[in-house]
Design an enzyme around this catalytic site. Structure first.
Site, short mmCIF file in Angstrom:
data_model
loop_
_atom_site.label_atom_id
_atom_site.label_comp_id
_atom_site.label_asym_id
_atom_site.label_seq_id
_atom_site.Cartn_x
_atom_site.Cartn_y
_atom_site.Cartn_z
N CYS A 1 13.71 -6.56 26.29
CA CYS A 1 13.82 -7.23 27.61
C CYS A 1 14.66 -8.49 27.52
CB CYS A 1 12.51 -7.64 28.24
SG CYS A 1 11.02 -7.10 27.56
N GLY B 1 12.15 -10.69 42.28
CA GLY B 1 11.25 -11.68 41.70
C GLY B 1 12.00 -12.88 41.15
N THR B 2 13.14 -12.63 40.57
CA THR B 2 13.94 -13.71 40.00
C THR B 2 14.38 -14.69 41.09
OG1 THR B 2 14.70 -12.26 38.23
CG2 THR B 2 16.06 -14.20 38.69
N ASN C 1 4.10 -10.22 31.41
CA ASN C 1 4.78 -8.93 31.44
C ASN C 1 4.73 -8.19 30.11
OD1 ASN C 1 6.46 -11.38 31.27
ND2 ASN C 1 8.06 -9.99 30.59
N THR D 1 21.36 -11.70 56.08
CA THR D 1 20.81 -10.59 56.87
C THR D 1 19.73 -9.86 56.08
OG1 THR D 1 22.93 -10.36 57.96
CG2 THR D 1 21.44 -8.48 58.12
N SER E 1 7.66 -8.82 43.28
CA SER E 1 8.89 -8.01 43.23
C SER E 1 8.54 -6.57 43.54
CB SER E 1 9.49 -8.13 41.82
OG SER E 1 10.57 -7.25 41.69
N GLY E 2 9.20 -5.99 44.55
CA GLY E 2 8.85 -4.64 45.02
C GLY E 2 8.89 -3.57 43.94
N HIS E 3 9.88 -3.64 43.05
CA HIS E 3 10.06 -2.51 42.12
C HIS E 3 9.00 -2.44 41.03
CE1 HIS E 3 12.13 -4.32 38.45
NE2 HIS E 3 12.29 -5.31 39.29
N1 PLP Z 1 8.55 -12.22 36.49
C1 PLP Z 1 7.99 -11.34 35.66
C2 PLP Z 1 6.68 -11.66 35.02
C3 PLP Z 1 8.62 -10.13 35.38
O1 PLP Z 1 8.07 -9.25 34.55
C4 PLP Z 1 9.87 -9.85 36.01
C5 PLP Z 1 10.60 -8.61 35.71
O2 PLP Z 1 10.41 -7.99 34.71
C6 PLP Z 1 10.41 -10.82 36.88
C7 PLP Z 1 9.71 -11.98 37.10
C8 PLP Z 1 11.72 -10.60 37.56
O3 PLP Z 1 11.61 -9.73 38.63
P1 PLP Z 1 12.92 -9.02 39.23
O4 PLP Z 1 13.28 -7.92 38.29
O5 PLP Z 1 12.51 -8.51 40.56
O6 PLP Z 1 13.96 -10.07 39.33
#
Ligand code: PLP
Length: 398
Positions: A331, A73-74, A155, A243, A205-207
């Site tokens: 966090c 996600g980042t 979040n 890749t 973000s998959g996780h």
């Molecule tokens: N955006 C939000 C709202 C999130 O809660 C998070 C992760 O906690 C992210 C982005 C970042 O995702 P990633 O951990 O896949 O980089």
């Protein structure tokens, strides 16, 4: 420790066994580089295309060509924000970018970085429930504005933002604005439909929805240009070089399919358990306060402030009982500073330092919630006895 009650699903989720099963062949037999020319490579590139279709379907998009795979996600957020600024921005006339005070650090840090480079930033405030005033947000748009970033769901509190309406109204004021939505905490929790909206970029973000860590995606609206972040080969239509991570992409595709399939369960059953947990805690402790009473919250999240009790201590004691949760402060890179989200909501000092986020998933059971409802008040009552705020807590019956 025997029992683990995992109530930190906004941090990460357990990988679904069915997702893992889909991934395994791409670690073992199907290891070819998906960009190569032979048949086994085509097996991999076809599997990636299949996953792309599943992600498009999950995001309510007709053309899977709008989906780019990333590492997280980042990366997706960095790609969208820097990509827009590098494509459309200049420090003289196109130099204004807007976001909210409650975004994830993967957005806020990029804004701060761009601010240092000379871009003008506006951070839109929220109210005590973490809600945004659309009119206030729209009033910040100027002819110089090139980008608006608003998350779909927060979040920490689970507050959901009206991103479709925001994007639509923003473009009526300045049609050249690009809109990025961080959808990481919305994916798998509420329905998403990006087709025919004014949203230009949407990250996932998959996780966060039972795929492994280390894979993400970015939706890019057809016709929206951006300067790619990763340069190199021609993968992902030359928009994200490197890749492709076939097994993880396959896993995220399947996780998206399963998440879409279980959305009703999430909206009803997961919400029922979240509400049960919330009511159970609030009704048994007079010092427990809900940090977002917004009507519009994702179904799995609650954030509760325990007045006059230290959040880190609560987490340590809960950990001893096998209960995993988190505080906003945890966090933000392990610092003890109170959460920027709760500070933006002006959560009072008494509960700011004792606020805990509990986040459920489709794997959370009724037994686990019953255990948490029993144990959390016991922990708070124990900690009340050693709090330096005895008088205040006594008045609250603790
Ligand atoms: N955006 C939000 C709202 C999130 O809660 C998070 C992760 O906690 C992210 C982005 C970042 O995702 P990633 O951990 O896949 O980089």
């Amino acid at each position: 420790m025997e029992k683990i009650v995992y109530l930190d699903n906004n941090a990460t989720t357990k990988i679904d066994e069915r997702v893992l099963d889909c991934m395994l062949p791409y670690f073992k037999e199907q290891y070819a580089n998906p960009s190569s020319m032979y048949d086994s490579a085509h097996v991999c590139s076809n599997a990636i295309d299949e996953a792309r279709k599943k992600i498009a379907d999950f995001l309510g998009v007709v053309d899977s060509g709008n989906i780019i795979f990333t590492s997280c996600g980042t990366e997706s957020a960095n790609t969208a924000i820097k990509g827009v600024v590098n494509q459309y921005g200049n420090l003289e006339t196109k130099n204004h970018i807007i976001t909210t005070q409650v975004e994830h650090p993967c957005v806020l840090s990029v804004y701060e970085n761009l601010e240092k480079k000379g871009y003008k930033t506006t951070y839109v405030a929220v109210n005590e429930n973490g809600e945004i005033s659309i009119d206030n947000l729209l009033s910040k748009i100027t002819p110089q504005t090139i980008l608006l970033s608003v998350m779909h769901a927060n979040n920490e509190t689970g507050a959901v933002y009206p991103v479709y309406e925001i994007a639509q109204e923003a473009k009526k004021i300045n049609k050249n604005i690009k809109v990025f939505v961080d959808g990481v905490q919305a994916a798998g929790k509420i329905p998403i439909k990006l087709q025919d909206t004014e949203i230009d970029f949407y990250s996932i973000s998959g996780h966060k929805f039972h795929a492994p860590k280390g894979v993400g995606a970015l939706y890019v609206k057809k016709g929206t240009l951006f300067e790619p972040f990763m340069l190199g080969g021609h993968q992902e239509n030359s928009l994200r070089a490197g890749t492709q991570n076939t097994p993880y992409i396959v896993g995220m595709g399947e996780a998206a399919r399963l998440a879409k399939e279980s959305l009703d369960f999430e909206l009803n059953e997961v919400k029922r358990l979240r509400d049960k947990l919330e009511d159970g805690i609030l009704s048994s402790l007079k010092n427990a306060k809900l940090n977002s009473k917004s009507k519009n919250r994702v179904p799995n999240t609650t954030n509760i402030g325990f007045e006059y009790i230290e959040g880190e201590l609560i987490l340590l004691y809960l950990n001893e009982l096998g209960i995993c949760a988190s505080s906003g402060s945890a966090c933000t890179s392990g610092s003890l500073d109170p959460s920027h989200v709760l500070r933006a909501q002006k959560v009072p000092f008494e509960s700011l330092h004792g606020s805990i986020r509990f986040s459920l998933s489709r794997f959370t059971t009724e037994d686990e919630i019953d255990y948490a409802i029993k144990k959390i008040p016991e922990v708070i009552k124990k900690l009340a006895k050693i709090s330096p705020f005895q008088n205040e807590l006594m008045k609250l019956g603790l």
